[in-house]
Design an enzyme around this catalytic site. Structure first.
Site, PDB file in Angstrom:
ATOM      1  N   TYR A   1       0.861  -1.188   0.000  1.00  0.00           N
ATOM      2  CA  TYR A   1       0.000   0.000   0.000  1.00  0.00           C
ATOM      3  C   TYR A   1       0.894   1.235   0.000  1.00  0.00           C
ATOM      4  O   TYR A   1       1.869   1.304   0.752  1.00  0.00           O
ATOM      5  CB  TYR A   1      -0.892   0.008   1.241  1.00  0.00           C
ATOM      6  CG  TYR A   1      -1.760   1.252   1.390  1.00  0.00           C
ATOM      7  CD1 TYR A   1      -1.498   2.192   2.397  1.00  0.00           C
ATOM      8  CD2 TYR A   1      -2.825   1.498   0.527  1.00  0.00           C
ATOM      9  CE1 TYR A   1      -2.276   3.323   2.543  1.00  0.00           C
ATOM     10  CE2 TYR A   1      -3.610   2.638   0.675  1.00  0.00           C
ATOM     11  CZ  TYR A   1      -3.332   3.547   1.680  1.00  0.00           C
ATOM     12  OH  TYR A   1      -4.103   4.677   1.810  1.00  0.00           O
TER      13      TYR A   1
ATOM     14  N   ASP B   1       9.402   2.817  -1.050  1.00  0.00           N
ATOM     15  CA  ASP B   1       8.418   3.519  -0.226  1.00  0.00           C
ATOM     16  C   ASP B   1       8.697   3.160   1.238  1.00  0.00           C
ATOM     17  O   ASP B   1       8.318   2.093   1.707  1.00  0.00           O
ATOM     18  CB  ASP B   1       6.997   3.110  -0.632  1.00  0.00           C
ATOM     19  CG  ASP B   1       5.965   3.794   0.249  1.00  0.00           C
ATOM     20  OD1 ASP B   1       4.750   3.588   0.017  1.00  0.00           O
ATOM     21  OD2 ASP B   1       6.356   4.525   1.187  1.00  0.00           O
TER      22      ASP B   1
ATOM     23  N   LYS C   1       5.269   9.728   8.352  1.00  0.00           N
ATOM     24  CA  LYS C   1       5.102   9.244   9.728  1.00  0.00           C
ATOM     25  C   LYS C   1       6.137   9.790  10.722  1.00  0.00           C
ATOM     26  O   LYS C   1       6.020  10.906  11.198  1.00  0.00           O
ATOM     27  CB  LYS C   1       5.042   7.713   9.739  1.00  0.00           C
ATOM     28  CG  LYS C   1       3.841   7.150   8.930  1.00  0.00           C
ATOM     29  CD  LYS C   1       3.748   5.662   9.021  1.00  0.00           C
ATOM     30  CE  LYS C   1       2.792   5.105   7.996  1.00  0.00           C
ATOM     31  NZ  LYS C   1       1.397   5.108   8.432  1.00  0.00           N
TER      32      LYS C   1
HETATM   33  P1  KE4 Z   1      -0.624   8.489   4.358  1.00  0.00           P
HETATM   34  O1  KE4 Z   1      -1.192   9.153   3.140  1.00  0.00           O
HETATM   35  O2  KE4 Z   1      -1.672   7.650   5.089  1.00  0.00           O
HETATM   36  O3  KE4 Z   1       0.129   9.439   5.270  1.00  0.00           O
HETATM   37  O4  KE4 Z   1       0.534   7.457   3.871  1.00  0.00           O
HETATM   38  C1  KE4 Z   1       0.191   6.470   2.923  1.00  0.00           C
HETATM   39  C2  KE4 Z   1       1.201   5.347   3.023  1.00  0.00           C
HETATM   40  C3  KE4 Z   1       2.181   5.235   2.051  1.00  0.00           C
HETATM   41  N1  KE4 Z   1       3.113   4.260   2.103  1.00  0.00           N
HETATM   42  C4  KE4 Z   1       3.127   3.366   3.115  1.00  0.00           C
HETATM   43  C5  KE4 Z   1       4.170   2.296   3.125  1.00  0.00           C
HETATM   44  C6  KE4 Z   1       2.152   3.436   4.156  1.00  0.00           C
HETATM   45  O5  KE4 Z   1       2.172   2.519   5.156  1.00  0.00           O
HETATM   46  C7  KE4 Z   1       1.175   4.441   4.107  1.00  0.00           C
HETATM   47  C8  KE4 Z   1       0.079   4.554   5.159  1.00  0.00           C
HETATM   48  N2  KE4 Z   1      -0.019   3.492   6.091  1.00  0.00           N
HETATM   49  C9  KE4 Z   1      -1.318   3.239   6.653  1.00  0.00           C
HETATM   50  C10 KE4 Z   1      -1.163   2.145   7.720  1.00  0.00           C
HETATM   51  N3  KE4 Z   1      -0.955   0.887   7.151  1.00  0.00           N
HETATM   52  C11 KE4 Z   1      -1.977   4.451   7.218  1.00  0.00           C
HETATM   53  C12 KE4 Z   1      -3.202   4.196   8.083  1.00  0.00           C
HETATM   54  C13 KE4 Z   1      -4.445   4.718   7.436  1.00  0.00           C
HETATM   55  O6  KE4 Z   1      -4.626   4.514   6.208  1.00  0.00           O
HETATM   56  O7  KE4 Z   1      -5.251   5.303   8.183  1.00  0.00           O
END
Ligand code: KE4
Length: 427
Positions: free
Chosen positions: A144, A238, A266
């Protein structure tokens, strides 16, 4: 535990917010029940609006490596916000955090800040397409990378590796530029390069955290590097989750493969909205205003978020030995899980990378998303609910990763394991 106020709050939230949440995973869809509404965080703990207290193994999905309300992060936010929240103009803080990141990641010569991991990956992909003049990208099932259109794609029908949308609203014409491959399977990536001569980049979580914790094999990452070199495509790591979580320099600190572009998020925001993408100077030179690839953001690099990120990153940089402690705690927790599962003859796979840990209710090692999907998600849901009722807050999906923060003591880990033994016995 009583959840009266959270139940009321959830009904009220659903009347004005779709699903009552601002991010779908928070709705507890795959584990059931009402998500606790949080009143505050305290170090390793969350407290909900009914007064229930939980050991927090989610830490806002990774950002809070020093736990909630870390004094240095808090002081930086308060002090900086007194001078103004946002200027829409350059500040010294952006350069300071950029220099910290450039100093830590050999693959990053220059970095651009944005407001989320989604923005970071979306922008890195546009940059790769602009730099190479190519339109197609390769991603992996189970990884993801945020919710930009190119990445809300699932395997296409039949043998075709070309993607089809996995969400309404993503045009099929758009999704077909995304090719899908299997994690840890180089033949599936070679097949993509046979299908398309127009591949701009491969994007991968080098330590996948969004199908559960599934690290890529180092040989596989090296083969991706070789394929990208051979075909003139860019390799994007990523590390939004693994950066500053797997090690001080993410997966790149553990494996010897260098990407062309890196995305972060993060931890570099300390809990405030920050994402970043960076890489080779010759690639970053294509980014506006130096070059023609456009990317922008009103609140990108805002001073309060930069100050929070700097406070976290500098604490980590000043004491990198913290990673040995975090990894030791993660290993203590996972070996406790494993011994509890074995004692009750429950098949469980566990893994650790730095401060990240993962466990699958699965009788076989998990090497890719198809393996992960064979996990017993009903058993996970029962485990999650039982531990929540005992005051332990784990990620609300089998396909997520857990985190250790510096405020977690051995005593907290051991108390958790004691409860895991009792819960496993009841599964
Ligand atoms: P954000 O747009 O949620 O800040 O980041 C997206 C993203 C991109 N790449 C990786 C490897 C990520 O893990 C994420 C976001 N992770 C999720 C948790 N698995 C965020 C939690 C959520 O979607 O509320």
């Amino acid at each position: 535990m009583k959840h009266t106020r959270s139940i009321e709050a959830y009904e009220e939230a659903k009347s004005v917010i779709p699903g009552g949440v601002d991010s779908p995973v928070r709705a507890f869809g795959s584990v059931g029940g009402t998500p606790p509404f949080i009143e505050c965080g305290e170090g390793a703990y969350l407290v909900d609006i009914d007064g229930n207290r939980y050991v927090d193994y989610v830490q806002s999905w990774g950002p809070l490596i020093f736990g909630h309300c870390d004094p240095e992060v808090e002081a930086a936010v308060i002090e900086t916000s007194r001078r103004g929240l946002s200027f829409g103009a350059p500040t010294l803080l952006e350069t300071e955090l950029a220099k910290e990141i450039v100093s830590l990641f050999p693959a990053i010569d220059k970095v651009r800040f944005v407001n989320s991991g989604t923005e970071a990956v979306m922008s890195a992909i546009r940059l790769a397409r602009g730099f190479t003049g190519r339109d197609d990208i390769v991603k992996f099932k189970g990884c993801y990378h945020g919710h930009s259109d190119s990445l809300l794609v699932q395997a296409g029908s039949g043998a075709a590796t070309f993607g089809s949308p996995n969400s309404p609203g993503v045009p099929a014409d758009f999704a077909r530029h995304t090719l899908l491959a299997e994690y840890n399977d180089i033949q599936s990536v070679e097949a993509c390069f046979k299908e398309s001569s127009d591949i701009a980049c491969i994007v991968i979580e080098p330590i996948a955290g969004n199908m559960g914790l599934v690290p890529a094999e180092e040989s596989f990452l090296q083969q991706l590097r070789n394929l990208c070199n051979e075909h003139g495509a860019l390799l994007i790591f990523d590390e939004v989750m693994s950066g500053f979580r797997a090690s001080l320099t993410g997966a790149q600190g553990i494996i010897g493969v260098e990407p062309d572009l890196v995305t972060l998020g993060k931890v570099i925001g300390g809990g405030m909205p920050v994402g970043a993408f960076g890489g080779r100077a010759d690639i970053m030179a294509h980014l506006s205003p130096d070059g023609p690839v456009y990317q922008a953001g009103t609140l990108s690099g805002n001073p309060v978020a930069m100050a929070a990120g700097l406070a976290q990153v500098r604490q980590l940089k000043n004491d990198p030995s913290v990673y040995e402690v975090l990894q030791g705690r993660a290993e203590r927790l996972m070996s406790g899980f494993k011994s509890a599962a074995d004692a009750h003859e429950i098949p469980l796979q566990v893994d650790v990378r730095g401060s990240m840990f993962g466990f699958f209710f699965n009788d076989r090692p998990v090497k890719n998303f198809d393996d992960a999907l064979k996990s017993n998600t009903d058993r996970f849901a029962k485990f999650h609910r039982a531990m929540l009722d005992r005051g332990f807050y784990f990620a609300c999906s089998q396909f997520e990763t857990g985190f250790i923060c510096t405020k977690m003591t051995d005593a907290i880990i051991d108390e958790t394991v004691r409860n895991v033994h009792e819960v496993m016995g009841a599964l």
